[in-house]
Design an enzyme around this catalytic site. Structure first.
Site, PDB file in Angstrom:
ATOM      1  CB  CYS A 282      63.697  14.130  53.490  1.00 41.16           C
ATOM      2  SG  CYS A 282      65.469  13.976  53.286  1.00 41.16           S
ATOM      3  CD  GLU A 376      57.401  15.086  54.284  1.00 39.30           C
ATOM      4  OE1 GLU A 376      57.142  16.291  54.327  1.00 39.30           O
ATOM      5  OE2 GLU A 376      58.564  14.629  54.247  1.00 39.30           O
TER       6      GLU A 376
HETATM    7  P1  NAD Z   1      59.831  22.814  59.062  1.00 39.22           P
HETATM    8  O1  NAD Z   1      59.702  23.286  57.670  1.00 39.22           O
HETATM    9  O2  NAD Z   1      58.668  22.915  59.962  1.00 39.22           O
HETATM   10  O3  NAD Z   1      61.026  23.616  59.790  1.00 39.22           O
HETATM   11  C1  NAD Z   1      62.279  23.774  59.204  1.00 39.22           C
HETATM   12  C2  NAD Z   1      62.898  25.078  59.692  1.00 39.22           C
HETATM   13  O4  NAD Z   1      62.066  26.164  59.302  1.00 39.22           O
HETATM   14  C3  NAD Z   1      63.044  25.138  61.204  1.00 39.22           C
HETATM   15  O5  NAD Z   1      64.290  25.694  61.509  1.00 39.22           O
HETATM   16  C4  NAD Z   1      61.882  26.038  61.640  1.00 39.22           C
HETATM   17  O6  NAD Z   1      62.194  26.822  62.757  1.00 39.22           O
HETATM   18  C5  NAD Z   1      61.657  26.932  60.432  1.00 39.22           C
HETATM   19  N1  NAD Z   1      60.238  27.286  60.214  1.00 39.22           N
HETATM   20  C6  NAD Z   1      59.133  26.541  60.514  1.00 39.22           C
HETATM   21  N2  NAD Z   1      58.012  27.186  60.107  1.00 39.22           N
HETATM   22  C7  NAD Z   1      58.408  28.343  59.540  1.00 39.22           C
HETATM   23  C8  NAD Z   1      57.716  29.427  58.917  1.00 39.22           C
HETATM   24  N3  NAD Z   1      56.390  29.450  58.818  1.00 39.22           N
HETATM   25  N4  NAD Z   1      58.442  30.460  58.421  1.00 39.22           N
HETATM   26  C9  NAD Z   1      59.789  30.459  58.516  1.00 39.22           C
HETATM   27  N5  NAD Z   1      60.496  29.460  59.107  1.00 39.22           N
HETATM   28  C10 NAD Z   1      59.823  28.417  59.602  1.00 39.22           C
HETATM   29  O7  NAD Z   1      60.388  21.312  58.976  1.00 39.22           O
HETATM   30  P2  NAD Z   1      60.590  20.277  60.177  1.00 39.22           P
HETATM   31  O8  NAD Z   1      59.256  19.831  60.664  1.00 39.22           O
HETATM   32  O9  NAD Z   1      61.572  20.797  61.160  1.00 39.22           O
HETATM   33  O10 NAD Z   1      61.315  19.066  59.402  1.00 39.22           O
HETATM   34  C11 NAD Z   1      60.624  18.073  58.713  1.00 39.22           C
HETATM   35  C12 NAD Z   1      60.516  18.392  57.247  1.00 39.22           C
HETATM   36  O11 NAD Z   1      61.810  18.567  56.681  1.00 39.22           O
HETATM   37  C13 NAD Z   1      59.888  17.252  56.432  1.00 39.22           C
HETATM   38  O12 NAD Z   1      59.000  17.807  55.493  1.00 39.22           O
HETATM   39  C14 NAD Z   1      61.074  16.602  55.744  1.00 39.22           C
HETATM   40  O13 NAD Z   1      60.778  15.923  54.548  1.00 39.22           O
HETATM   41  C15 NAD Z   1      61.922  17.796  55.489  1.00 39.22           C
HETATM   42  N6  NAD Z   1      63.314  17.432  55.249  1.00 39.22           N
HETATM   43  C16 NAD Z   1      63.744  17.467  53.962  1.00 39.22           C
HETATM   44  C17 NAD Z   1      65.040  17.092  53.678  1.00 39.22           C
HETATM   45  C18 NAD Z   1      65.530  17.096  52.260  1.00 39.22           C
HETATM   46  O14 NAD Z   1      66.693  16.831  52.052  1.00 39.22           O
HETATM   47  N7  NAD Z   1      64.713  17.393  51.280  1.00 39.22           N
HETATM   48  C19 NAD Z   1      65.897  16.673  54.701  1.00 39.22           C
HETATM   49  C20 NAD Z   1      65.413  16.674  56.014  1.00 39.22           C
HETATM   50  C21 NAD Z   1      64.114  17.043  56.276  1.00 39.22           C
END
Ligand code: NAD
Length: 485
Positions: A282, A376
């Site tokens: 991120c 992104e």
């Molecule tokens: P994601 O949002 O798809 O998933 C994150 C979590 O949410 C997972 O545990 C997943 O099981 C759950 N999830 C997924 N879809 C959902 C839904 N519809 N309803 C409820 N829960 C749901 O993210 P990802 O693909 O695992 O990670 C990548 C993303 O995380 C990128 O956008 C990245 O920028 C972000 N990120 C942000 C930071 C920060 O500090 N801002 C840090 C790390 C990653």
């Protein structure tokens, strides 16, 4: 299958979920089946919350100086098992061993900070009237939940585990279903470090469990890290049931490169920032805005990018879908007139043909309206835009809806100060490509990169994981005690 099927971790034991639904866990590096993860049901969460509630009575009454002893031992165990933890992290996430090692080292640093918490939560006391004192104490919240993404299987869980637990809370961790293996190993190490059963629990799964966490009447606070789309859903749902919530979302980080920037150092930073962890950070640089004459710097960025070799010093992206999504962004930008200087599409690593690799990609003459410039991408891709002035560069940065990080590369202190002031991001770098604040400073973006108050790590996290108790005490032996006043 390289590992046994994954189980939840409740009350100090690995236990079967009640679900019949499982997902395959696939190694992005070589496409091999690693394990199966349960898509747990709300009954599984109820059991975990029950165990955490039982444990809270004793854990919250344990003095903080005793609680942090667990984390001194946990830190030692992370160090002792660093190699094995890094290997596991690489297998499930696809990042290189060097990157996984750095991730575990960061987990160690996060734990070190938690060990210092007794020094930081001493509260305040003051005689506010003659014989009357006010005092404050940081009191734990109760059962809390931490929902985490795929890109840091160890570090992001450790953003929350040591601080929340050292501050007296009991936790339910919901790992990403794409990388569920490291969490179980962390649970074993916490137990070995002496953490009482029930203080830390893991419930695996997807949407159903996240929604159940947001709705659960006995979970007091939810921290979330993931994409902006889901961060918004979680923030809305958790606060609707009156929980405290801090939800970190996605990012689009801009590097603003001035013509006076030191070419070699700038190029190395740009290339490392856009390609580290295959661009799945991120804090990754995703867009570069070159101000004025920067061709000589772009030439060096191309040279640096060509030194990045998929399968060697560049890991895989998380899935086939992610690879396809990233390559689509590149192709669309090319069709719209951008110039691909280094092309990472259709990358295949010999001997790892089923791995999902995207090579380093440098695209010049990207226009600010293109999807690759505004969305992104989350891959090892840098989109270069050109402007004539620093104000135009700042305008591009300000217009993007996210606000995690922004950096400026220059030798001019005045310009650097100006960009710090005008950028709309929570974490700013000056001649730094990945400006992650190290503890005791806190981590957190602005705008659509974070919903809720405060930051997730460092000193700021103390406010999130505790509530303040304010006592007003009258005890005046000279005047005698008037219990009725
Ligand atoms: P994601 O949002 O798809 O998933 C994150 C979590 O949410 C997972 O545990 C997943 O099981 C759950 N999830 C997924 N879809 C959902 C839904 N519809 N309803 C409820 N829960 C749901 O993210 P990802 O693909 O695992 O990670 C990548 C993303 O995380 C990128 O956008 C990245 O920028 C972000 N990120 C942000 C930071 C920060 O500090 N801002 C840090 C790390 C990653």
């Amino acid at each position: 299958m390289r590992y046994p099927a994954i189980q939840n971790y409740i009350n100090g034991q690995f236990v079967e979920s009640e679900t019949k639904n499982f997902l395959d866990v696939v190694a992005p590096g070589d496409g091999e089946l690693l394990s199966k993860v349960p898509l747990s049901v709300s009954n599984d969460l109820d059991k975990a919350v029950q165990s955490a509630m039982m444990a809270f009575a004793g854990w919250s009454r344990t003095p903080i100086k005793e609680r942090v002893q667990v984390f001194f031992r946990y830190k030692y165990l992370l160090e002792k098992n660093l190699g094995e933890l890094a290997e596991l992290c690489s297998q499930e996430n696809g990042k290189t061993i060097g990157e996984s090692t750095a991730e575990i080292e960061k987990s160690i640093e996060l734990t070190e900070f938690a060990c210092s918490l007794p020094q930081l939560v001493t509260g305040e006391v003051l005689e506010v009237s003659r014989g009357v004192e006010c005092r404050t104490e940081h009191v734990p919240l109760g059962v809390v939940a931490s929902i985490v993404p795929f890109n840091f299987p160890s570090m992001v869980p450790n953003w929350t585990i040591p601080n929340a637990i050292a501050l007296g809370n009991c936790m339910i961790l919901k790992p990403s279903e794409q990388v569920p293996l490291s969490a179980g190993r962390l649970a074993e190490l916490l137990k070995e470090a002496g953490l009482p059963d029930g203080v830390f629990n893991i419930v695996h799964g997807g949407v159903e469990i996240v929604e159940a966490i947001c709705d659960h009447p006995h979970i007091e606070a939810v921290s979330f890290v993931g994409s902006t789309k889901v961060a918004k859903l979680v923030y809305q749902r958790a606060t609707k049931s009156f929980k405290r919530c801090l939800a970190l979302g996605g990012a689009k980080n801009h590097l603003m490169v001035m013509p006076d920037a030191i070419p070699g150092m700038t190029a190395q930073n740009v290339a490392a920032s856009m390609s580290g962890c295959a661009g799945q950070r991120c804090m990754a640089a995703s867009a570069m805005v070159g101000v004025g004459e920067v061709d000589h710097i772009i030439k060096k960025i191309v040279e640096e990018a060509k030194k990045i070799i998929p399968g060697l010093n560049l890991g895989a992206v998380i899935s086939k879908e992610a690879k396809e999504r990233i390559e689509k962004y590149i192709s669309e930008a090319e069709q719209e007139g951008a110039k691909v200087l280094v092309d990472g599409r259709n990358t295949v690593v010999e001997g790892k043909e089923k791995g999902t690799y995207v090579g380093p990609t440098v695209i010049d003459y990207v226009k600010p309206h293109m999807a690759i410039a505004t969305e992104e991408v989350f891959g090892p891709v840098i989109s270069i835009m050109r402007t004539n002035t620093v104000d135009e560069a700042i305008a591009i940065e300000n217009k993007n809806p996210y606000g995690n990080a922004a950096s400026v590369f220059t030798q001019n202190g005045g310009v650097a100060r100006y960009v710090i002031e005008k950028s709309s991001a929570g974490m700013i770098g000056v001649n730094v490509g990945v400006p992650v604040p190290r503890e005791p400073f806190s981590f957190g973006g602005w705008n659509e990169s974070k919903f809720g108050v405060g930051d997730i790590t460092g000193k700021s996290s103390i406010e999130f994981w505790t509530k303040l108790k304010k006592s007003t005490i009258k005890w005046n032996p000279e005047a005698g005690v008037n219990w009725m006043s």
